[in-house]
Design a protein around this motif. Structure first.
Motif, mmCIF file in Angstrom:
data_model
loop_
_atom_site.group_PDB
_atom_site.id
_atom_site.type_symbol
_atom_site.label_atom_id
_atom_site.label_comp_id
_atom_site.label_asym_id
_atom_site.label_seq_id
_atom_site.Cartn_x
_atom_site.Cartn_y
_atom_site.Cartn_z
ATOM 1 N N ALA A 58 -3.933 11.559 7.669
ATOM 2 C CA ALA A 58 -5.157 11.928 6.968
ATOM 3 C C ALA A 58 -6.206 10.821 6.974
ATOM 4 O O ALA A 58 -7.380 11.088 6.740
ATOM 5 C CB ALA A 58 -4.835 12.310 5.523
ATOM 6 N N VAL A 59 -5.813 9.575 7.227
ATOM 7 C CA VAL A 59 -6.754 8.465 7.068
ATOM 8 C C VAL A 59 -7.895 8.552 8.071
ATOM 9 O O VAL A 59 -9.068 8.451 7.724
ATOM 10 C CB VAL A 59 -6.020 7.112 7.198
ATOM 11 C CG1 VAL A 59 -7.009 5.952 7.237
ATOM 12 C CG2 VAL A 59 -5.070 6.930 6.028
ATOM 13 N N LEU B 140 0.740 8.807 -5.598
ATOM 14 C CA LEU B 140 1.201 8.319 -6.905
ATOM 15 C C LEU B 140 1.013 9.406 -7.957
ATOM 16 O O LEU B 140 1.947 9.754 -8.691
ATOM 17 C CB LEU B 140 0.428 7.063 -7.297
ATOM 18 C CG LEU B 140 0.516 5.865 -6.349
ATOM 19 C CD1 LEU B 140 -0.480 4.786 -6.765
ATOM 20 C CD2 LEU B 140 1.924 5.291 -6.328
ATOM 21 N N ALA B 141 -0.198 9.952 -8.028
ATOM 22 C CA ALA B 141 -0.475 11.002 -9.006
ATOM 23 C C ALA B 141 0.350 12.244 -8.717
ATOM 24 O O ALA B 141 0.900 12.874 -9.633
ATOM 25 C CB ALA B 141 -1.966 11.345 -8.995
ATOM 26 N N ALA B 142 0.469 12.612 -7.436
ATOM 27 C CA ALA B 142 1.201 13.833 -7.083
ATOM 28 C C ALA B 142 2.664 13.744 -7.503
ATOM 29 O O ALA B 142 3.239 14.722 -8.012
ATOM 30 C CB ALA B 142 1.096 14.085 -5.582
ATOM 31 N N ALA B 143 3.293 12.598 -7.294
ATOM 32 C CA ALA B 143 4.689 12.439 -7.693
ATOM 33 C C ALA B 143 4.848 12.579 -9.202
ATOM 34 O O ALA B 143 5.793 13.218 -9.693
ATOM 35 C CB ALA B 143 5.214 11.081 -7.231
ATOM 36 N N TYR C 57 0.862 -1.176 0.000
ATOM 37 C CA TYR C 57 0.000 0.000 0.000
ATOM 38 C C TYR C 57 0.904 1.234 0.000
ATOM 39 O O TYR C 57 1.883 1.282 0.763
ATOM 40 C CB TYR C 57 -0.891 0.008 1.244
ATOM 41 C CG TYR C 57 -1.937 1.086 1.255
ATOM 42 C CD1 TYR C 57 -3.104 0.966 0.511
ATOM 43 C CD2 TYR C 57 -1.762 2.236 2.020
ATOM 44 C CE1 TYR C 57 -4.070 1.955 0.531
ATOM 45 C CE2 TYR C 57 -2.725 3.232 2.043
ATOM 46 C CZ TYR C 57 -3.874 3.092 1.289
ATOM 47 O OH TYR C 57 -4.830 4.077 1.300
ATOM 48 N N PRO C 58 0.643 2.221 -0.852
ATOM 49 C CA PRO C 58 1.513 3.400 -0.882
ATOM 50 C C PRO C 58 1.336 4.242 0.378
ATOM 51 O O PRO C 58 0.205 4.615 0.723
ATOM 52 C CB PRO C 58 1.044 4.156 -2.133
ATOM 53 C CG PRO C 58 -0.380 3.735 -2.318
ATOM 54 C CD PRO C 58 -0.458 2.316 -1.828
ATOM 55 N N GLU C 59 2.414 4.535 1.065
ATOM 56 C CA GLU C 59 2.326 5.328 2.286
ATOM 57 C C GLU C 59 1.825 6.733 1.950
ATOM 58 O O GLU C 59 2.371 7.404 1.085
ATOM 59 C CB GLU C 59 3.684 5.395 2.975
ATOM 60 C CG GLU C 59 4.121 4.039 3.518
ATOM 61 C CD GLU C 59 5.385 4.139 4.347
ATOM 62 O OE1 GLU C 59 6.473 3.888 3.794
ATOM 63 O OE2 GLU C 59 5.279 4.465 5.547
ATOM 64 N N GLY C 60 0.763 7.135 2.637
ATOM 65 C CA GLY C 60 0.139 8.422 2.346
ATOM 66 C C GLY C 60 -1.079 8.311 1.453
ATOM 67 O O GLY C 60 -1.743 9.312 1.175
ATOM 68 N N ASP D 62 -2.231 1.716 6.426
ATOM 69 C CA ASP D 62 -1.400 2.919 6.561
ATOM 70 C C ASP D 62 -1.686 3.570 7.916
ATOM 71 O O ASP D 62 -2.196 4.696 7.995
ATOM 72 C CB ASP D 62 -1.727 3.880 5.416
ATOM 73 C CG ASP D 62 -0.630 4.913 5.187
ATOM 74 O OD1 ASP D 62 0.451 4.774 5.776
ATOM 75 O OD2 ASP D 62 -0.867 5.854 4.417
ATOM 76 N N PRO D 63 -1.356 2.879 9.012
ATOM 77 C CA PRO D 63 -1.779 3.344 10.339
ATOM 78 C C PRO D 63 -1.148 4.656 10.780
ATOM 79 O O PRO D 63 -1.679 5.332 11.660
ATOM 80 C CB PRO D 63 -1.356 2.195 11.261
ATOM 81 C CG PRO D 63 -0.250 1.506 10.528
ATOM 82 C CD PRO D 63 -0.595 1.626 9.079
ATOM 83 N N ASP D 64 -0.014 5.034 10.174
ATOM 84 C CA ASP D 64 0.668 6.262 10.593
ATOM 85 C C ASP D 64 0.239 7.487 9.793
ATOM 86 O O ASP D 64 0.678 8.601 10.090
ATOM 87 C CB ASP D 64 2.186 6.091 10.469
ATOM 88 C CG ASP D 64 2.702 4.949 11.332
ATOM 89 O OD1 ASP D 64 2.137 4.745 12.421
ATOM 90 O OD2 ASP D 64 3.644 4.258 10.909
#
Length: 558
Positions: free
Chosen positions: A372-373, A230-233, A222-225, A367-369
Motif C-alpha cells: 500500500a505504501v 495498531l488501531a486495527a488490532a 516501524y510497524p509492518e503494514g 516498510d519496503p514490502d
C-alpha cells in the motif's frame, strides 16, 4: 426519536489511549462502547490513501522499545494479539541522522554507543556530554523501573528509589545544558529530536527528554503494514470480546449528575448511559466543553484555562515516480544552523521562512514490502517542521473544532502555499533535487490536524504545561466515574506514551497492576476469539468498526 442505550463503559475518542483502555476493559468482561467522530479509529496512528497508489501515515513515523522486552509489544500481547502486529527494526547503527552545518551524527541504539558517537563528533565536550547522558540515562532508567514495578510507594520510598529523577526530573533541559557547560552546537545535537515532543530546551523537562530519548535508544522500529495496523488490532480485540466501535459518531456532551459521570449525549440527540466514561478527547475540550467547568474545582479549571500546548507540525506528504538515492533506513533531522535555543525563539516570533528545521520520514524505506505504501520504483516520504499554532498566523478566526469552514479562506490558502514552497525548498537543500519527480504533494497544517482530531492548538503532543513544570493530569479525574486518556496525560506523548496511559487508566478502573503483569507475560485476551485474517485483510476497513466496515467511500490501493 431519541435513542437510549446502556453500557458498562463508554470511551469518547479512539486514539491509542482510548483503544487500549477500551480493549482491556472489554477483555475484563465490561460491555464497552467506543465513539469516534472521524471516519476511522486510530487518532494520530491512522493513515490515508491517495490516487489508489499511495498510503500515508499521519503520526506513526517510528516507534521505540519494540524488542522482546518492549512495552508496546507487551501491551498488545496482553490482549492476545501476539503476532498480529509485527515490527521492522530500523538501522541499529543510526536510526536517526542529525544534520547540522558541517556536522552529521548518526544516532545508534544504546546509551553507551550514543555517548561514544557524541564524543567522537564533539571531542572537546566529552566531559559535559558524558555528564548529560549519564543523568538522562539514570532518570529514564528510574522512570521505566517504576512504571513496570506495579507497586504503590509512599513519597519517601519513591524519592529513595528515584534519586536522580528527584533531583533533575522536573528541571528544564536548558538547566541541565547549563549544568553540563555545553556549547550551542552540542545543545543542538542533543536536542535535535526535541520536535518528537514539541518543546524547546527552556520548556521541556529533563524527565520528558530522557524518557523520549531512552524510548528510541532501546531500538527504533516501524510497524509492518503502517500505523493503521495498531488501531486495527486493538479494534479486533475490542470487538472479539463484546465491545463496539462506532465511527462518525460525535459526542456533544459528557453527562454528569450529582458529581458522577452517567453517560454521553450525541450530536444527533441520542443518549448512551454508563457509570464509567473515559474521554480520549482533547483534555481542555473535555474539561471546558464536553463536561463543563461547573463540574470541576476551581484549581483544575484555572490550570486548564492557563495551560500551554506543545507546538504543532506542518507536514508535506510526498510521492515520487522514482526511488530516492540510496540512504540508510534512518530518519533525517535537518537544521539550517546550530542554535537550537535560537530556533525555538524564532518559532515563538513566528519566523519560519526560510524553514530552519525539517524532520524527514521515509515510509518506503521503513516498510519496503508493504503493497500500500507506493508502487515499485516509487518513493513515499513525509517532510515535517514545527510551526506557529495561532489562528492569526494561519488566517482563521475560530478554527474547525468550532465549526469554521476555513479551507477556501484566502489568507489560509496563501499561508499554506507559502509554507509549502518554503518546506520544499529546504527539503531539496537537505535531500537534493526531486521536484520534477513529484506525482503527489499534499500539505497538512495544524488547522488540518485540529479538523480531524479536535486537538487544541492543532498539536499531536498535548499539554506542554498544566500548572508547574512537567505537570500533567492523571487519568483519574475529580468526577466519580470520569477518566481521561491520551497524549495530554502524565504518561507521555506519542503512540507508546498514549498506550501506557490507556493501560494505567484501565488499571485504575480494574484495580490491578496491568502493565507490570503483561510485561511479565500475563494474557487477558483470548486469541481464539479473534477473527481470521484473509488475504484481503484491510486495517483501514477494520478500523471503521463492524457497523461501517462495508460502507462506501473506503479508498483501496490498486
Amino acid at each position: 426519536m431519541v435513542k437510549q442505550e446502556e453500557w458498562d463503559a463508554i470511551v469518547v475518542g479512539s486514539g491509542m489511549g482510548g483503544l487500549v483502555c477500551a480493549a482491556y476493559l472489554a477483555v475484563s468482561g465490561r460491555r464497552v462502547l467506543v465513539l469516534e467522530q472521524h471516519d476511522v479509529a486510530g487518532g494520530n496512528s491512522h493513515v490515508f490513501r491517495r490516487r489508489r497508489a499511495y498510503e500515508f501515515d499521519v503520526g506513526v513515523h517510528y516507534l521505540g522499545d519494540c524488542g522482546p522486552d518492549g512495552v508496546l509489544p507487551a501491551i498488545f500481547s496482553g490482549l492476545g494479539l501476539d503476532g498480529r502486529v509485527t515490527y521492522r527494526e530500523m538501522d541499529r547503527g543510526g536510526f536517526d541522522r542529525i544534520a547540522l552545518p558541517g556536522l552529521t551524527v548518526d544516532v545508534p541504539v544504546g546509551w553507551e554507543a550514543y555517548t561514544g558517537r557524541l564524543t567522537r563528533a564533539l571531542p572537546g565536550e566529552a566531559e559535559g556530554l558524558a555528564r548529560f547522558t549519564g543523568i538522562c540515562a539514570a532518570v529514564a532508567g528510574e522512570t521505566r523501573s517504576m512504571l513496570l514495578s506495579g507497586s504503590e510507594l509512599s513519597v519517601a520510598d519513591l524519592m529513595a528509589r528515584t534519586p536522580v529523577s528527584a533531583q533533575w526530573g522536573r528541571r528544564t533541559l536548558g538547566e541541565l545544558f547549563d549544568h553540563c557547560g555545553l556549547s550551542p552546537r552540542a545543545r543542538t545535537v542533543l536536542a535535535a529530536q526535541s520536535p518528537n515532543y514539541g518543546m524547546g530546551p527552556r520548556q521541556a523537562t529533563v524527565a520528558t527528554h530522557a524518557a523520549v530519548t531512552d524510548h528510541y535508544l532501546r531500538g527504533a522500529y516501524y510497524p509492518e503494514g503502517g500505523g493503521q495496523v495498531l488501531a486495527a488490532a486493538l479494534v479486533e480485540a475490542l470487538e472479539a470480546h463484546g465491545g463496539q466501535l462506532r465511527t462518525k459518531s460525535r459526542v456533544e456532551r459528557i453527562l454528569v449528575e450529582d458529581g458522577r459521570a452517567t453517560g454521553v449525549g450525541m450530536k444527533d440527540g441520542d443518549v448512551h448511559r454508563a457509570p464509567l466514561v473515559v474521554s480520549n478527547a482533547d483534555y481542555s475540550r473535555t474539561v471546558l466543553d464536553l463536561v463543563g467547568e461547573e463540574h470541576f474545582g476551581r484549581r483544575v479549571v484555572s490550570r486548564t484555562r492557563r495551560a500551554e500546548m506543545a507546538l504543532p507540525l506542518a507536514t508535506l506528504y510526498i510521492a515520487l515516480d522514482t526511488e530516492l538515492p540510496e540512504r540508510p533506513n534512518a530518519n533525517l533531522w535537518w537544521y539550517r544552523d546550530a542554535d537550537i535555543e535560537g530556533y525555538y525563539e524564532q518559532l515563538a516570533q513566528e519566523r519560519i521562512n526560510p524553514v530552519p528545521f525539517l524532520f524527514v520520514s521515509f515510509a518506503s524505506l521503513k516498510d519496503p514490502d508493504a503493497r500500500a505504501v507506493c508502487p515499485p520504483g516509487h518513493s513515499n516520504f513525509q517532510v515535517m517542521t514545527l510551526c506557529p499554532p495561532s489562528y492569526d498566523y494561519w488566517g482563521v478566526r475560530e478554527g474547525p473544532a468550532a465549526g469554521e469552514r476555513y479551507r477556501r479562506n484566502q489568507g489560509y490558502q496563501e499561508r499554506k502555499a507559502e509554507l509549502t514552497e518554503a518546506m520544499l525548498g529546504a527539503a531539496e537543500e537537505a535531500l537534493g533535487p526531486f521536484r520534477r519527480h513529484i506525482v503527489h504533494l499534499e500539505t497538512a497544517t495544524p488547522i488540518t490536524h485540529e479538523r480531524y482530531t479536535l486537538a487544541t492548538g492543532g498539536t499531536p503532543y498535548g499539554l506542554a504545561r498544566w500548572g508547574g513544570p512537567g505537570s500533567r493530569p492523571d487519568t483519574r479525574t475529580t468526577i466519580e466515574g470520569l477518566h481521561v486518556v491520551g497524549t495530554n496525560t502524565r504518561y507521555g506523548t506519542g503512540i507508546t506514551g498514549s498506550a501506557v496511559g490507556g493501560m494505567a487508566c484501565a488499571a485504575q478502573i480494574l484495580d490491578r497492576g496491568l502493565l507490570a503483569e503483561v510485561h511479565r507475560g500475563a494474557r487477558f485476551g483470548d486469541p481464539d476469539l479473534l477473527p481470521v485474517r484473509d488475504a484481503d485483510w484491510d486495517p483501514l476497513a477494520v478500523s471503521r468498526g463492524a457497523g461501517r466496515r462495508g460502507a462506501r467511500g473506503l479508498a483501496r490501493i490498486g
